[in-house]
Design a protein around this motif. Sequence first.
Motif, PDB file in Angstrom:
ATOM      1  N   ALA A  64     -58.246 -25.406 -13.489  1.00  0.00           N
ATOM      2  CA  ALA A  64     -57.154 -24.350 -14.417  1.00  0.00           C
ATOM      3  C   ALA A  64     -58.240 -23.917 -15.542  1.00  0.00           C
ATOM      4  CB  ALA A  64     -56.174 -25.322 -14.680  1.00  0.00           C
ATOM      5  N   GLY A  65     -57.926 -22.767 -15.546  1.00  0.00           N
ATOM      6  CA  GLY A  65     -58.766 -21.837 -16.727  1.00  0.00           C
ATOM      7  C   GLY A  65     -60.093 -21.495 -16.237  1.00  0.00           C
ATOM      8  N   THR A  66     -60.775 -21.940 -15.221  1.00  0.00           N
ATOM      9  CA  THR A  66     -62.009 -21.632 -15.090  1.00  0.00           C
ATOM     10  C   THR A  66     -62.250 -19.982 -14.287  1.00  0.00           C
ATOM     11  OG1 THR A  66     -62.185 -22.379 -12.811  1.00  0.00           O
ATOM     12  CG2 THR A  66     -62.914 -23.856 -14.582  1.00  0.00           C
ATOM     13  N   ALA A  67     -63.477 -19.409 -14.394  1.00  0.00           N
ATOM     14  CA  ALA A  67     -63.341 -17.995 -13.856  1.00  0.00           C
ATOM     15  C   ALA A  67     -64.902 -17.788 -13.714  1.00  0.00           C
ATOM     16  CB  ALA A  67     -63.062 -17.138 -14.922  1.00  0.00           C
ATOM     17  N   LEU A  68     -65.090 -16.878 -12.952  1.00  0.00           N
ATOM     18  CA  LEU A  68     -66.454 -16.226 -12.661  1.00  0.00           C
ATOM     19  C   LEU A  68     -66.322 -14.814 -13.172  1.00  0.00           C
ATOM     20  CD1 LEU A  68     -69.327 -17.182 -11.573  1.00  0.00           C
ATOM     21  CD2 LEU A  68     -68.500 -16.341  -9.246  1.00  0.00           C
ATOM     22  N   ASP A  69     -67.144 -14.509 -14.240  1.00  0.00           N
ATOM     23  CA  ASP A  69     -67.263 -13.055 -14.504  1.00  0.00           C
ATOM     24  C   ASP A  69     -67.408 -12.056 -13.443  1.00  0.00           C
ATOM     25  OD1 ASP A  69     -66.675 -14.065 -17.142  1.00  0.00           O
ATOM     26  OD2 ASP A  69     -68.725 -14.298 -17.721  1.00  0.00           O
ATOM     27  N   LEU A  70     -67.420 -10.681 -13.922  1.00  0.00           N
ATOM     28  CA  LEU A  70     -67.740  -9.686 -12.959  1.00  0.00           C
ATOM     29  C   LEU A  70     -69.145  -9.775 -12.412  1.00  0.00           C
ATOM     30  CD1 LEU A  70     -66.470  -6.585 -15.265  1.00  0.00           C
ATOM     31  CD2 LEU A  70     -65.452  -7.344 -12.890  1.00  0.00           C
ATOM     32  N   HIS A  71     -69.056  -9.533 -11.012  1.00  0.00           N
ATOM     33  CA  HIS A  71     -70.235 -10.023 -10.128  1.00  0.00           C
ATOM     34  C   HIS A  71     -70.282  -9.326  -8.919  1.00  0.00           C
ATOM     35  CE1 HIS A  71     -67.329 -13.174  -8.435  1.00  0.00           C
ATOM     36  NE2 HIS A  71     -68.285 -12.975  -7.717  1.00  0.00           N
ATOM     37  N   ASP A  72     -71.385  -9.237  -8.151  1.00  0.00           N
ATOM     38  CA  ASP A  72     -71.588  -8.598  -6.921  1.00  0.00           C
ATOM     39  C   ASP A  72     -72.099  -9.708  -6.017  1.00  0.00           C
ATOM     40  OD1 ASP A  72     -74.377  -8.855  -7.017  1.00  0.00           O
ATOM     41  OD2 ASP A  72     -74.398  -6.566  -7.452  1.00  0.00           O
ATOM     42  N   HIS A  73     -72.194  -9.505  -4.635  1.00  0.00           N
ATOM     43  CA  HIS A  73     -72.748 -10.299  -3.809  1.00  0.00           C
ATOM     44  C   HIS A  73     -73.955  -9.843  -3.204  1.00  0.00           C
ATOM     45  CE1 HIS A  73     -68.511 -11.306  -4.435  1.00  0.00           C
ATOM     46  NE2 HIS A  73     -68.829 -12.495  -4.210  1.00  0.00           N
ATOM     47  N   GLY A  74     -74.863  -9.296  -4.013  1.00  0.00           N
ATOM     48  CA  GLY A  74     -76.185  -8.960  -3.620  1.00  0.00           C
ATOM     49  C   GLY A  74     -76.314  -8.177  -2.406  1.00  0.00           C
ATOM     50  N   GLY A  75     -75.308  -7.381  -1.926  1.00  0.00           N
ATOM     51  CA  GLY A  75     -75.189  -6.684  -0.578  1.00  0.00           C
ATOM     52  C   GLY A  75     -74.612  -7.198   0.484  1.00  0.00           C
ATOM     53  N   SER A  76     -73.965  -8.262   0.160  1.00  0.00           N
ATOM     54  CA  SER A  76     -73.346  -8.793   1.355  1.00  0.00           C
ATOM     55  C   SER A  76     -71.865  -8.493   1.279  1.00  0.00           C
ATOM     56  CB  SER A  76     -73.581 -10.443   1.223  1.00  0.00           C
ATOM     57  OG  SER A  76     -74.734 -10.917   1.172  1.00  0.00           O
ATOM     58  N   ALA A  77     -71.241  -8.343   2.451  1.00  0.00           N
ATOM     59  CA  ALA A  77     -69.702  -8.234   2.533  1.00  0.00           C
ATOM     60  C   ALA A  77     -69.063  -9.484   2.523  1.00  0.00           C
ATOM     61  CB  ALA A  77     -69.540  -7.366   3.741  1.00  0.00           C
ATOM     62  N   GLY A  78     -67.876  -9.710   2.261  1.00  0.00           N
ATOM     63  CA  GLY A  78     -67.125 -10.897   2.397  1.00  0.00           C
ATOM     64  C   GLY A  78     -65.795 -10.926   2.199  1.00  0.00           C
ATOM     65  N   ALA A  79     -65.223 -12.071   2.316  1.00  0.00           N
ATOM     66  CA  ALA A  79     -63.800 -12.495   2.415  1.00  0.00           C
ATOM     67  C   ALA A  79     -63.589 -13.836   1.629  1.00  0.00           C
ATOM     68  CB  ALA A  79     -63.391 -12.542   3.434  1.00  0.00           C
ATOM     69  N   PHE A  80     -62.400 -13.932   1.207  1.00  0.00           N
ATOM     70  CA  PHE A  80     -62.104 -15.443   0.585  1.00  0.00           C
ATOM     71  C   PHE A  80     -60.473 -15.812   0.754  1.00  0.00           C
ATOM     72  CE2 PHE A  80     -61.418 -12.738  -3.400  1.00  0.00           C
ATOM     73  CZ  PHE A  80     -60.261 -13.437  -3.932  1.00  0.00           C
ATOM     74  N   THR A  81     -60.133 -16.803   1.247  1.00  0.00           N
ATOM     75  CA  THR A  81     -58.641 -17.245   1.563  1.00  0.00           C
ATOM     76  C   THR A  81     -58.355 -18.315   0.537  1.00  0.00           C
ATOM     77  OG1 THR A  81     -58.959 -16.614   3.793  1.00  0.00           O
ATOM     78  CG2 THR A  81     -57.119 -18.005   3.025  1.00  0.00           C
ATOM     79  N   VAL A  82     -57.434 -18.396  -0.241  1.00  0.00           N
ATOM     80  CA  VAL A  82     -56.938 -19.441  -1.177  1.00  0.00           C
ATOM     81  C   VAL A  82     -56.471 -20.637  -0.167  1.00  0.00           C
ATOM     82  CG1 VAL A  82     -55.297 -20.234  -3.029  1.00  0.00           C
ATOM     83  CG2 VAL A  82     -56.504 -17.817  -2.882  1.00  0.00           C
ATOM     84  N   VAL A  83     -56.940 -21.626  -0.419  1.00  0.00           N
ATOM     85  CA  VAL A  83     -56.344 -23.265   0.291  1.00  0.00           C
ATOM     86  C   VAL A  83     -55.206 -23.748  -0.709  1.00  0.00           C
ATOM     87  CG1 VAL A  83     -57.070 -25.331   1.000  1.00  0.00           C
ATOM     88  CG2 VAL A  83     -58.606 -23.514   1.242  1.00  0.00           C
ATOM     89  N   ALA A  84     -55.380 -23.839  -1.805  1.00  0.00           N
ATOM     90  CA  ALA A  84     -54.376 -24.394  -2.564  1.00  0.00           C
ATOM     91  C   ALA A  84     -54.484 -23.663  -4.077  1.00  0.00           C
ATOM     92  CB  ALA A  84     -54.699 -26.087  -2.815  1.00  0.00           C
ATOM     93  N   GLY A  85     -53.475 -23.750  -4.847  1.00  0.00           N
ATOM     94  CA  GLY A  85     -53.447 -22.997  -6.102  1.00  0.00           C
ATOM     95  C   GLY A  85     -53.226 -21.702  -5.973  1.00  0.00           C
ATOM     96  N   GLN A  86     -53.833 -21.111  -7.058  1.00  0.00           N
ATOM     97  CA  GLN A  86     -53.870 -19.595  -6.894  1.00  0.00           C
ATOM     98  C   GLN A  86     -54.861 -19.014  -7.666  1.00  0.00           C
ATOM     99  OE1 GLN A  86     -50.252 -18.745  -9.407  1.00  0.00           O
ATOM    100  NE2 GLN A  86     -51.251 -18.469 -11.041  1.00  0.00           N
ATOM    101  N   LEU A  87     -55.542 -17.750  -7.407  1.00  0.00           N
ATOM    102  CA  LEU A  87     -56.623 -17.117  -7.736  1.00  0.00           C
ATOM    103  C   LEU A  87     -56.361 -15.643  -8.202  1.00  0.00           C
ATOM    104  CD1 LEU A  87     -59.484 -18.445  -5.602  1.00  0.00           C
ATOM    105  CD2 LEU A  87     -59.074 -19.068  -7.914  1.00  0.00           C
ATOM    106  N   ASP A  88     -56.720 -15.131  -9.382  1.00  0.00           N
ATOM    107  CA  ASP A  88     -56.783 -13.801  -9.685  1.00  0.00           C
ATOM    108  C   ASP A  88     -58.062 -13.056  -9.627  1.00  0.00           C
ATOM    109  OD1 ASP A  88     -53.994 -13.880 -10.538  1.00  0.00           O
ATOM    110  OD2 ASP A  88     -54.694 -14.792 -12.225  1.00  0.00           O
ATOM    111  N   GLU A  89     -58.028 -12.072  -8.668  1.00  0.00           N
ATOM    112  CA  GLU A  89     -59.204 -11.084  -8.709  1.00  0.00           C
ATOM    113  C   GLU A  89     -59.112  -9.955  -9.566  1.00  0.00           C
ATOM    114  OE1 GLU A  89     -61.966  -9.192  -5.194  1.00  0.00           O
ATOM    115  OE2 GLU A  89     -59.584  -9.022  -4.959  1.00  0.00           O
ATOM    116  N   THR A  90     -59.950  -9.335 -10.181  1.00  0.00           N
ATOM    117  CA  THR A  90     -60.199  -8.179 -10.995  1.00  0.00           C
ATOM    118  C   THR A  90     -61.141  -7.521 -10.459  1.00  0.00           C
ATOM    119  OG1 THR A  90     -59.364  -9.463 -12.935  1.00  0.00           O
ATOM    120  CG2 THR A  90     -60.243  -7.406 -13.338  1.00  0.00           C
ATOM    121  N   THR A  91     -61.036  -6.268 -10.407  1.00  0.00           N
ATOM    122  CA  THR A  91     -62.029  -5.221 -10.003  1.00  0.00           C
ATOM    123  C   THR A  91     -61.753  -3.865 -10.961  1.00  0.00           C
ATOM    124  OG1 THR A  91     -60.557  -4.174  -8.512  1.00  0.00           O
ATOM    125  CG2 THR A  91     -61.925  -5.799  -7.725  1.00  0.00           C
ATOM    126  N   VAL A  92     -62.915  -3.218 -10.929  1.00  0.00           N
ATOM    127  CA  VAL A  92     -62.968  -1.998 -11.784  1.00  0.00           C
ATOM    128  C   VAL A  92     -63.401  -0.998 -10.971  1.00  0.00           C
ATOM    129  CG1 VAL A  92     -64.063  -0.816 -13.654  1.00  0.00           C
ATOM    130  CG2 VAL A  92     -64.084  -3.554 -13.913  1.00  0.00           C
TER     131      VAL A  92
END
Length: 164
Positions: A64-92
Amino acid sequence: MTISTLLAPPIGVTDPAVLCAIASGLAEVTLPWELRYGDVPAERRFARLLSTPAYEAWVICWPAGTALDLHDHGGSAGAFTVVAGQLDETTVNDGRVVGQRYQPGETASFGPAHVHAVANRGQWLATSVHVYSPPLEMMDYYDRSEDGDLVAVLRDPGGWDDAR
């Protein structure tokens, strides 16, 4: 090296539907972090689930309360799925901040030029499965300029080991 080697596309799976299927399938069989590893860390943790020449998958723990600041993935495409809890994604997008909340079982996908921040703003530990294709080699981190543009401020050169 032949010209065909130079012109060949990089090894990777960039079809968003395929990346989503891999992430959601792995999430269905992945235990929440505290059940998988028997601890509730105070900091974000991650462990590689699998690695192939085309893609890699990670399980990530978000206290709870942790985050990863605005970032890219070095040219990789991706996907993520939440297993438990909730996550907020912010884009610009065009200087406008857009947010999306993901619950257990929900999946997000992104292309190779995607920049986002991910945070657990909930009260409980969150666990997610992330798939990157091709496998991650580096990540850039960003700040926003006064006019709202993204400005790269830090490069993480990769070489990640499991942090658990």
